[in-house]
Write an enzyme that holds these catalytic residues in place. Structure first.
Site, mmCIF file in Angstrom:
data_model
loop_
_atom_site.group_PDB
_atom_site.id
_atom_site.type_symbol
_atom_site.label_atom_id
_atom_site.label_comp_id
_atom_site.label_asym_id
_atom_site.label_seq_id
_atom_site.Cartn_x
_atom_site.Cartn_y
_atom_site.Cartn_z
ATOM 1 N N CYS A 89 76.544 43.622 81.964
ATOM 2 C CA CYS A 89 77.474 43.498 80.874
ATOM 3 C C CYS A 89 78.712 42.694 81.603
ATOM 4 O O CYS A 89 78.960 41.550 81.791
ATOM 5 C CB CYS A 89 77.898 44.694 80.084
ATOM 6 S SG CYS A 89 78.517 44.294 78.846
ATOM 7 N N GLU A 102 71.723 47.322 77.964
ATOM 8 C CA GLU A 102 72.515 47.987 78.748
ATOM 9 C C GLU A 102 72.514 49.566 77.928
ATOM 10 O O GLU A 102 72.546 49.545 77.024
ATOM 11 C CB GLU A 102 73.910 47.642 78.962
ATOM 12 C CG GLU A 102 74.902 48.541 79.389
ATOM 13 C CD GLU A 102 76.367 48.079 79.563
ATOM 14 O OE1 GLU A 102 77.066 48.576 80.305
ATOM 15 O OE2 GLU A 102 76.661 47.219 78.501
ATOM 16 N N LYS A 144 76.651 49.418 88.235
ATOM 17 C CA LYS A 144 77.708 48.485 87.529
ATOM 18 C C LYS A 144 78.951 48.472 88.485
ATOM 19 O O LYS A 144 79.417 49.400 88.625
ATOM 20 C CB LYS A 144 77.725 48.634 86.135
ATOM 21 C CG LYS A 144 78.533 47.723 85.516
ATOM 22 C CD LYS A 144 78.856 48.316 84.141
ATOM 23 C CE LYS A 144 79.624 47.190 83.381
ATOM 24 N NZ LYS A 144 79.819 47.811 81.746
#
Length: 263
Positions: A144, A44, A110
């Site tokens: 994540c 990431e 995200k």
């Protein structure tokens, strides 16, 4: 679906808030796996680390990050996945990418922003999942903190075969990382790959790596280990996936539901 798919986990440190240095460094790492893999997966925010200095660090889609990745993919004949800080229409996104050797570009913003680090105050959350079709495999991209939210990754009617998480996941929560990666594989009956960074970031947080790949049965297929800069390559096989889905078709009994995205 192609019988086999080679994926490489590029587990490395990230030079804090230095895009140009990171692009040079990761370009060399990808050169080393050229001809040995189909997909190289980076951590990431690989160009900056997990920084909230979005105004200073963000890139548009015109460069330099995305054009550089396209150049890598074409030159080394592999697909590249990861995430970076993106700016679009005055907003900032933790944007995952999947870029093929032919230049096809797939993006995912995200969804779950890590409020404990203030990510929600600096970034805009995405509201759409992205499933990539590559070499006849269906691949879902996530980032994540998304790992903690199983509804978002739910594999309805086997719509994907491989689930990828790119991360800056701190050592302090290593048990959660390992446990949830395996759980996502088991519950979704798909391969799961999690790629994490190593080293210490500019805020003093320690990252130990533990990049891993799990089979649809929850078996660990590859482990990059802790605190080490390393690239691990693993071959995923179609036969194992199809055999499980045929002989143990639990996916047919999954509950139906609609995801309502919070505003």
């Amino acid at each position: 679906m192609a019988d086999n798919l080679r994926i490489s986990m590029v587990q490395s440190h990230i030079i804090w808030e230095d895009r140009d240095e990171n692009l040079g460094y990761y370009g060399e790492l990808l050169r080393r796996v050229s001809g040995k893999t189909d997909i190289a997966i980076l951590p990431e925010t690989f160009t900056t680390g997990f920084s909230m200095e979005v105004e200073k660090l963000a890139d548009t889609m015109d460069g330099p990050t995305i054009p550089t990745i396209k150049g890598w993919a074409k030159k080394y004949k592999l697909a590249v996945a990861g995430s970076f800080i993106a700016k679009e229409d005055g907003k900032y996104f933790n944007r995952a990418f999947f870029i093929t050797p032919e230049g096809e570009t797939y993006l995912y913003d995200k969804r779950h922003l890590f409020r404990m680090a203030g990510e929600d105050r600096h970034f805009t959350a995405g509201d759409k999942r992205t499933i990539v079709r590559y070499k006849d495999w269906n691949i879902c991209l996530q980032v994540c903190y998304d790992l903690r939210f199983p509804v978002w990754s739910r594999n309805v009617d086997n719509e994907y075969d491989l689930l990828i998480y790119v991360a800056n996941w701190p050592e302090a929560r290593k048990k959660v990382w390992k446990t949830l990666l395996q759980a996502r594989a088991l519950e979704n009956m798909a391969y799961v790959c999690g790629v994490n960074r190593v080293g210490i970031d500019g805020k003093g947080f320690v990252y130990r790596g533990d990049s891993m790949i799990f089979s649809p049965k929850g078996k660990k297929l590859a482990d990059a280990g802790k605190r080490e800069e390393v690239t691990r390559t693993c071959t995923l096989t179609r036969a194992d996936l199809e055999d499980l889905r045929t002989k143990f078709p639990a996916w047919k009994d999954a509950d139906l539901f609609d995801i309502k995205v919070k505003p």
